[in-house]
Design a protein around this motif. Structure first.
Motif, PDB file in Angstrom:
ATOM      1  N   UNK A 176       0.232  -0.973  -0.181  1.00 55.58           N
ATOM      2  CA  UNK A 176      -0.270  -0.217  -0.147  1.00 55.58           C
ATOM      3  C   UNK A 176       1.311   0.892  -0.180  1.00 55.58           C
ATOM      4  N   UNK A 177       0.420   2.165  -1.023  1.00 56.93           N
ATOM      5  CA  UNK A 177       1.447   3.536  -0.782  1.00 56.93           C
ATOM      6  C   UNK A 177       0.769   4.482  -0.498  1.00 56.93           C
ATOM      7  N   UNK A 178      -0.464   4.376  -0.509  1.00 54.46           N
ATOM      8  CA  UNK A 178      -1.040   5.621   0.525  1.00 54.46           C
ATOM      9  C   UNK A 178      -2.101   5.010   1.113  1.00 54.46           C
ATOM     10  N   UNK A 179      -2.814   6.380   2.373  1.00 51.97           N
ATOM     11  CA  UNK A 179      -3.744   6.075   3.362  1.00 51.97           C
ATOM     12  C   UNK A 179      -4.639   5.560   2.587  1.00 51.97           C
ATOM     13  N   UNK A 180      -5.388   6.149   1.219  1.00 50.54           N
ATOM     14  CA  UNK A 180      -6.626   5.684   1.105  1.00 50.54           C
ATOM     15  C   UNK A 180      -6.647   4.393   0.658  1.00 50.54           C
ATOM     16  N   UNK A 181      -5.309   3.817  -0.115  1.00 52.48           N
ATOM     17  CA  UNK A 181      -5.414   2.161  -0.519  1.00 52.48           C
ATOM     18  C   UNK A 181      -5.267   1.269   0.831  1.00 52.48           C
ATOM     19  N   UNK A 182      -4.570   1.996   1.736  1.00 47.60           N
ATOM     20  CA  UNK A 182      -4.445   0.752   3.134  1.00 47.60           C
ATOM     21  C   UNK A 182      -5.832   0.761   3.510  1.00 47.60           C
ATOM     22  N   UNK A 183      -6.519   2.326   3.508  1.00 45.58           N
ATOM     23  CA  UNK A 183      -8.250   1.956   3.897  1.00 45.58           C
ATOM     24  C   UNK A 183      -8.880   1.446   3.280  1.00 45.58           C
ATOM     25  N   UNK A 184      -8.809   1.579   2.117  1.00 44.28           N
ATOM     26  CA  UNK A 184      -9.879   0.339   0.962  1.00 44.28           C
ATOM     27  C   UNK A 184     -10.106  -0.994   1.004  1.00 44.28           C
ATOM     28  N   UNK A 185      -8.821  -1.901   1.778  1.00 42.66           N
ATOM     29  CA  UNK A 185      -8.860  -2.723   1.850  1.00 42.66           C
ATOM     30  C   UNK A 185      -8.965  -2.970   3.649  1.00 42.66           C
ATOM     31  N   UNK A 186      -8.450  -1.784   4.269  1.00 38.11           N
ATOM     32  CA  UNK A 186      -9.573  -2.574   5.824  1.00 38.11           C
ATOM     33  C   UNK A 186     -11.099  -1.765   5.630  1.00 38.11           C
TER      34      UNK A 186
END
Length: 151
Positions: free
Chosen positions: A89-99
């Motif tokens: 994950x490169x961005x917080x948005x990407x991380x959040x989308x998985x969460x």
């Protein structure tokens, strides 16, 4: 310097410290949706109990609830999140989308860097209500909130 200017500077400093202590200037984004918590609705997905920094350091954790899921798994403030469930994950948005695709009780593998070393830990996610209660308890212990007694 005039006395009124000195008083103004002192009051400004007190206001600034108060705002920083309560997080008004640097509102962290809670993994779990701080916006949802503030509007009174709680998200149904799993929650870590961490906050991100602001871009460009958005993947570096600025806060970890000690008794929260991430804290229990050994994740610490300053850790640099680099992946979840084997996915970089490169961005917080990407991380959040998985969460957001998880549920409370799910176990997720979180990959992070600390002191130049990559680590992977399994984290048991909890629900947003638990995080809110832990956060309120922490703020009470730190003196940011004062319990009100019944008359």
């Amino acid at each position: 310097m005039s006395r009124s200017f000195t008083i103004f500077i002192a009051l400004s400093a007190i206001a600034f410290i108060t705002y920083v202590a309560y997080g008004y200037f640097n509102r962290p984004r809670f993994v779990g949706g701080v916006v949802a918590i503030h509007t009174g609705t709680l998200p149904g997905h799993g929650v870590l109990g961490v906050t991100f920094g602001l871009p460009p350091n958005e993947m570096i954790l600025t806060s970890v609830l000690e008794d929260g899921p991430a804290g229990d798994a050994g994740i610490e403030v300053g850790d640099h999140l680099i992946g979840i469930e084997g996915e970089r994950t490169e961005t917080g948005q990407h991380f959040l989308s998985v969460i957001r695709d998880t549920s409370p009780g799910d176990v997720v593998a979180i990959q992070f860097q600390r002191d130049g070393h990559e680590k992977i830990v399994d984290v048991v996610l909890c629900d947003a209500l638990t995080i809110r209660e832990l956060n309120l308890e922490r703020r009470l212990q730190q003196g940011f909130l004062v319990p009100v007694s019944e008359p």
